[in-house]
Every structure is written in structure tokens, then in C-alpha cells.
Design a protein around this motif. Structure first.
Motif, PDB file in Angstrom:
ATOM      1  N   LEU A 124       0.824  -1.207   0.000  1.00  0.00           N
ATOM      2  CA  LEU A 124       0.000   0.000   0.000  1.00  0.00           C
ATOM      3  C   LEU A 124       0.860   1.260   0.000  1.00  0.00           C
ATOM      4  CD1 LEU A 124      -2.839  -0.902   2.554  1.00  0.00           C
ATOM      5  CD2 LEU A 124      -3.021  -0.794   0.066  1.00  0.00           C
ATOM      6  N   VAL A 125       1.889   1.281   0.831  1.00  0.00           N
ATOM      7  CA  VAL A 125       2.754   2.459   0.916  1.00  0.00           C
ATOM      8  C   VAL A 125       3.511   2.670  -0.397  1.00  0.00           C
ATOM      9  CG1 VAL A 125       4.805   3.425   2.043  1.00  0.00           C
ATOM     10  CG2 VAL A 125       2.989   2.386   3.421  1.00  0.00           C
ATOM     11  N   ALA A 126       4.087   1.602  -0.933  1.00  0.00           N
ATOM     12  CA  ALA A 126       4.883   1.728  -2.159  1.00  0.00           C
ATOM     13  C   ALA A 126       4.029   2.167  -3.342  1.00  0.00           C
ATOM     14  CB  ALA A 126       5.574   0.406  -2.470  1.00  0.00           C
ATOM     15  N   THR A 127       2.848   1.576  -3.492  1.00  0.00           N
ATOM     16  CA  THR A 127       2.030   1.908  -4.656  1.00  0.00           C
ATOM     17  C   THR A 127       1.444   3.319  -4.547  1.00  0.00           C
ATOM     18  OG1 THR A 127       0.156   0.712  -3.653  1.00  0.00           O
ATOM     19  CG2 THR A 127       1.473  -0.462  -5.295  1.00  0.00           C
ATOM     20  N   GLU A 128       1.088   3.746  -3.335  1.00  0.00           N
ATOM     21  CA  GLU A 128       0.583   5.118  -3.177  1.00  0.00           C
ATOM     22  C   GLU A 128       1.685   6.128  -3.472  1.00  0.00           C
ATOM     23  OE1 GLU A 128      -2.097   8.130  -2.724  1.00  0.00           O
ATOM     24  OE2 GLU A 128      -2.504   5.961  -2.845  1.00  0.00           O
ATOM     25  N   ALA A 129       2.891   5.853  -2.984  1.00  0.00           N
ATOM     26  CA  ALA A 129       4.013   6.731  -3.290  1.00  0.00           C
ATOM     27  C   ALA A 129       4.270   6.774  -4.788  1.00  0.00           C
ATOM     28  CB  ALA A 129       5.262   6.255  -2.554  1.00  0.00           C
ATOM     29  N   ALA A 130       4.246   5.605  -5.422  1.00  0.00           N
ATOM     30  CA  ALA A 130       4.527   5.538  -6.859  1.00  0.00           C
ATOM     31  C   ALA A 130       3.481   6.290  -7.676  1.00  0.00           C
ATOM     32  CB  ALA A 130       4.595   4.080  -7.300  1.00  0.00           C
ATOM     33  N   ARG A 131       2.208   6.190  -7.298  1.00  0.00           N
ATOM     34  CA  ARG A 131       1.157   6.918  -8.017  1.00  0.00           C
ATOM     35  C   ARG A 131       1.427   8.422  -7.987  1.00  0.00           C
ATOM     36  NH1 ARG A 131      -2.199   3.338  -5.048  1.00  0.00           N
ATOM     37  NH2 ARG A 131      -3.007   1.653  -6.370  1.00  0.00           N
ATOM     38  N   ARG A 132       1.796   8.921  -6.831  1.00  0.00           N
ATOM     39  CA  ARG A 132       1.997  10.368  -6.681  1.00  0.00           C
ATOM     40  C   ARG A 132       3.266  10.826  -7.397  1.00  0.00           C
ATOM     41  NH1 ARG A 132      -1.226  12.625  -1.960  1.00  0.00           N
ATOM     42  NH2 ARG A 132      -2.656  10.905  -1.458  1.00  0.00           N
ATOM     43  N   LEU A 133       4.302  10.024  -7.342  1.00  0.00           N
ATOM     44  CA  LEU A 133       5.524  10.365  -8.056  1.00  0.00           C
ATOM     45  C   LEU A 133       5.291  10.336  -9.567  1.00  0.00           C
ATOM     46  CD1 LEU A 133       8.058   8.336  -5.883  1.00  0.00           C
ATOM     47  CD2 LEU A 133       7.919  10.832  -6.023  1.00  0.00           C
ATOM     48  N   ALA A 134       4.618   9.299 -10.047  1.00  0.00           N
ATOM     49  CA  ALA A 134       4.358   9.170 -11.483  1.00  0.00           C
ATOM     50  C   ALA A 134       3.478  10.296 -11.996  1.00  0.00           C
ATOM     51  CB  ALA A 134       3.716   7.818 -11.781  1.00  0.00           C
ATOM     52  N   ALA A 135       2.527  10.746 -11.179  1.00  0.00           N
ATOM     53  CA  ALA A 135       1.601  11.804 -11.596  1.00  0.00           C
ATOM     54  C   ALA A 135       2.312  13.122 -11.849  1.00  0.00           C
ATOM     55  CB  ALA A 135       0.520  11.993 -10.535  1.00  0.00           C
ATOM     56  N   THR A 136       3.462  13.317 -11.228  1.00  0.00           N
ATOM     57  CA  THR A 136       4.224  14.559 -11.411  1.00  0.00           C
ATOM     58  C   THR A 136       5.529  14.319 -12.171  1.00  0.00           C
ATOM     59  OG1 THR A 136       5.252  14.244  -9.235  1.00  0.00           O
ATOM     60  CG2 THR A 136       3.268  15.611  -9.323  1.00  0.00           C
ATOM     61  N   ASN A 137       5.645  13.116 -12.768  1.00  0.00           N
ATOM     62  CA  ASN A 137       6.850  12.761 -13.528  1.00  0.00           C
ATOM     63  C   ASN A 137       8.122  12.941 -12.705  1.00  0.00           C
ATOM     64  OD1 ASN A 137       5.494  12.124 -16.039  1.00  0.00           O
ATOM     65  ND2 ASN A 137       5.190  14.333 -16.301  1.00  0.00           N
ATOM     66  N   THR A 138       8.023  12.554 -11.431  1.00  0.00           N
ATOM     67  CA  THR A 138       9.154  12.694 -10.511  1.00  0.00           C
ATOM     68  C   THR A 138       9.834  11.338 -10.300  1.00  0.00           C
ATOM     69  OG1 THR A 138       7.998  14.470  -9.336  1.00  0.00           O
ATOM     70  CG2 THR A 138       9.858  13.421  -8.210  1.00  0.00           C
ATOM     71  N   PRO A 139      11.113  11.207 -10.582  1.00  0.00           N
ATOM     72  CA  PRO A 139      11.817   9.946 -10.300  1.00  0.00           C
ATOM     73  C   PRO A 139      11.776   9.638  -8.806  1.00  0.00           C
ATOM     74  CG  PRO A 139      13.127  11.347 -11.750  1.00  0.00           C
ATOM     75  CD  PRO A 139      11.998  12.197 -11.234  1.00  0.00           C
ATOM     76  N   GLY A 140      11.736   8.361  -8.471  1.00  0.00           N
ATOM     77  CA  GLY A 140      11.674   7.977  -7.068  1.00  0.00           C
ATOM     78  C   GLY A 140      12.469   6.730  -6.781  1.00  0.00           C
ATOM     79  N   ASN A 141      12.554   6.413  -5.509  1.00  0.00           N
ATOM     80  CA  ASN A 141      13.403   5.320  -5.047  1.00  0.00           C
ATOM     81  C   ASN A 141      12.738   4.663  -3.848  1.00  0.00           C
ATOM     82  OD1 ASN A 141      15.478   3.643  -4.279  1.00  0.00           O
ATOM     83  ND2 ASN A 141      16.881   5.276  -3.690  1.00  0.00           N
ATOM     84  N   ILE A 142      12.299   3.427  -4.004  1.00  0.00           N
ATOM     85  CA  ILE A 142      11.623   2.684  -2.948  1.00  0.00           C
ATOM     86  C   ILE A 142      12.532   1.561  -2.461  1.00  0.00           C
ATOM     87  CG2 ILE A 142       9.627   1.237  -2.357  1.00  0.00           C
ATOM     88  CD1 ILE A 142       8.102   2.743  -4.615  1.00  0.00           C
TER      89      ILE A 142
END
Length: 256
Positions: A124-142
Motif C-alpha cells: 500500500l505504501v509503495a504503490t501510493e508513493a509511486a502513483r503520486r511520483l508518477a503523476a508529477t513525472n518525478t523519479p523515485g526510489n523505494i
């Protein structure tokens, strides 16, 4: 890249679940010392305040957030609050628990508590973070904190073992599906790490029997995780995704 900056996290924000004690607390302080602004999450915010105070006392920036990783509404609400503070690009999925009982004594409630916290919660935490990062085209690291028990087994903690095996596979699935969004997903697999909660057990006769099965004859200290954590959290691992990084003093290579 300047070698002296390789593991620095300046101008980055990190989010650590289960940050009130043990590996989560250690990770929060470590990332703050590396320059990150850190958000700490737990079900009870009051338990996090001492960690926040320690980080700010060292000159870092930290804030506590209430989060029940097993509840999607709580996860969404927490990320709403995070977004208003500073949306993190580094996510450390550390919240976890175990119930020590023989297989036939484990209850449905035991199963639900462990699986919901360790596996569903990290998802739940990873996918919610990924949705928000992807929505703003922001690279992320989980970074998902799994365990060597996702690779090998012991008795008495069946739901824990199963949940950590699931975390390893979910790490690989997420890494594949999120690669085009420039979101990396890796897993840290600690072996036995000495903490305040397990120190007495590891020093007991039962703990010393476990020690004889570790080729190096040593348990990990929290400081042994520093290098691996900073590697996975920093741009030093920018070419790594879907990786499982074992830190166990050789326990997994012990003979059968």
C-alpha cells in the motif's frame, strides 16, 4: 560524480515507516545525517517524537506522521499530509512485525496481523508513493526492508517468513512495472540484527545456538546496515532496480 558526494542525500526528502525503534529509527537518523529531510511514520506519533528531537538536535530536519500501513485510508491521508510538507522521493518501507508461535498454534488473527503489516502494508505504501511520483513525472526510489527469511526458513514464525518472501517478489514486480516512470524498487534483506528488542535473546543460550550456524560467527549491529542503506537510498545505486541486497554476515550461505 564527486566520490565524496556519492552517498549524500542533500536536497532530498525520505519517508521511513516503522521509524520509532530498531532498524527504522536507525535508518531515519542515518539518512538525516547524510543530508536528507526525513519524515517518520508510525501508528503512534508520540513514540516518534524522541527520534525527531534527536535528529533536529543533530542539525537535521524531521517531522512525525501518523500512519497505519494496514489501512489504505490512513496511507492516503498520510501522503496527503506529506505532500503539503514535502513529498518524499525516497521511501523506506520498514514497518513490520512477527508472532512467535508454532504453525499449528498460529491463529487467523496472527496471520492477518503479520501479513497485513509486512506484505499488504509495504504494498500500500509503495504503490501510493509511486502513483503520486508518477503523476508529477518525478523519479523515485523505494527500498523495501525484507529479511533473509524471505529466502530461507525457520520454524515458529510461518506468517513472517511467508510475508517476507512476498515482499521480495513484490519488489521485483514493482521494479519491472515502475521502471519507465523512473521509480526504482529494491529490497534490503537483513539477517539477525542486534537491537534493544532482541539483544537479550541473541545473547541467550538459544541465541548462541543460532550464532554457531552463521559462518562468520557474528550477528549484525545496526551500524552494519549503514553502507547498504545509503547505497540503496542514494544515487549511488541509480543503475539498480529489482535487486535484493543481503546483509547477514554470511548466514544465507551456511551449509544445510
Amino acid at each position: 560524480m564527486d566520490i565524496n558526494q556519492l552517498f549524500r542525500l542533500d536536497n532530498k526528502t525520505a519517508f521511513i515507516t516503522g521509524a520509532s525503534s530498531g532498524i527504522g529509527k536507525h535508518c531515519a537518523i542515518l539518512l538525516a545525517q547524510a543530508g536528507a529531510k526525513v519524515a517518520l511514520a508510525s501508528r503512534r506519533v508520540d513514540q516518534l517524537q524522541s527520534v525527531v528531537d534527536e535528529i533536529t538536535g543533530l542539525g537535521g530536519q524531521a517531522k512525525a506522521f501518523e500512519l497505519d500501513v494496514t489501512n489504505n485510508k490512513s496511507v492516503v491521508r498520510c501522503f496527503d499530509e506529506l505532500t503539503h510538507w514535502d513529498m518524499p522521493t525516497i521511501i523506506i518501507n520498514n514497518a513490520g512485525m512477527s508472532v512467535n508461535r508454532k504453525l499449528l498454534d498460529q491463529t487467523e488473527e496472527d496471520w492477518d496481523r503479520v501479513i497485513d503489516t509486512n506484505l499488504k502494508g509495504s504494498w500500500l505504501v509503495a504503490t501510493e508513493a509511486a502513483r503520486r511520483l508518477a503523476a508529477t513525472n518525478t523519479p523515485g526510489n523505494i527500498v523495501n526492508v525484507a529479511s533473509i527469511l524471505g529466502e530461507r526458513i525457520i520454524g515458529g514464525v510461518a506468517p513472517y517468513v511467508i510475508s517476507k518472501a512476498g515482499v521480495i517478489q513484490s519488489t521485483k514486480v514493482m521494479a519491472l512495472e515502475l521502471a519507465r516512470q523512473e521509480i526504482r524498487v529494491n529490497a534490503l534483506l537483513p539477517g539477525y540484527v542486534i537491537t534493544d528488542l532482541n539483544r537479550d535473546f541473541l545473547l541467550s543460550e538459544a541465541g548462541q545456538k543460532i550464532l554457531t550456524r552463521i559462518p562468520t560467527r557474528r550477528f549484525n549491529n545496526l551500524e552494519d546496515l549503514n553502507g547498504p542503506l545509503l547505497l540503496l537510498a542514494s544515487d549511488a545505486s541509480k543503475a539498480m532496480t529489482g535487486t535484493t541486497l543481503v546483509v547477514d554476515s554470511g548466514h544465507l550461505i551456511s551449509g544445510l
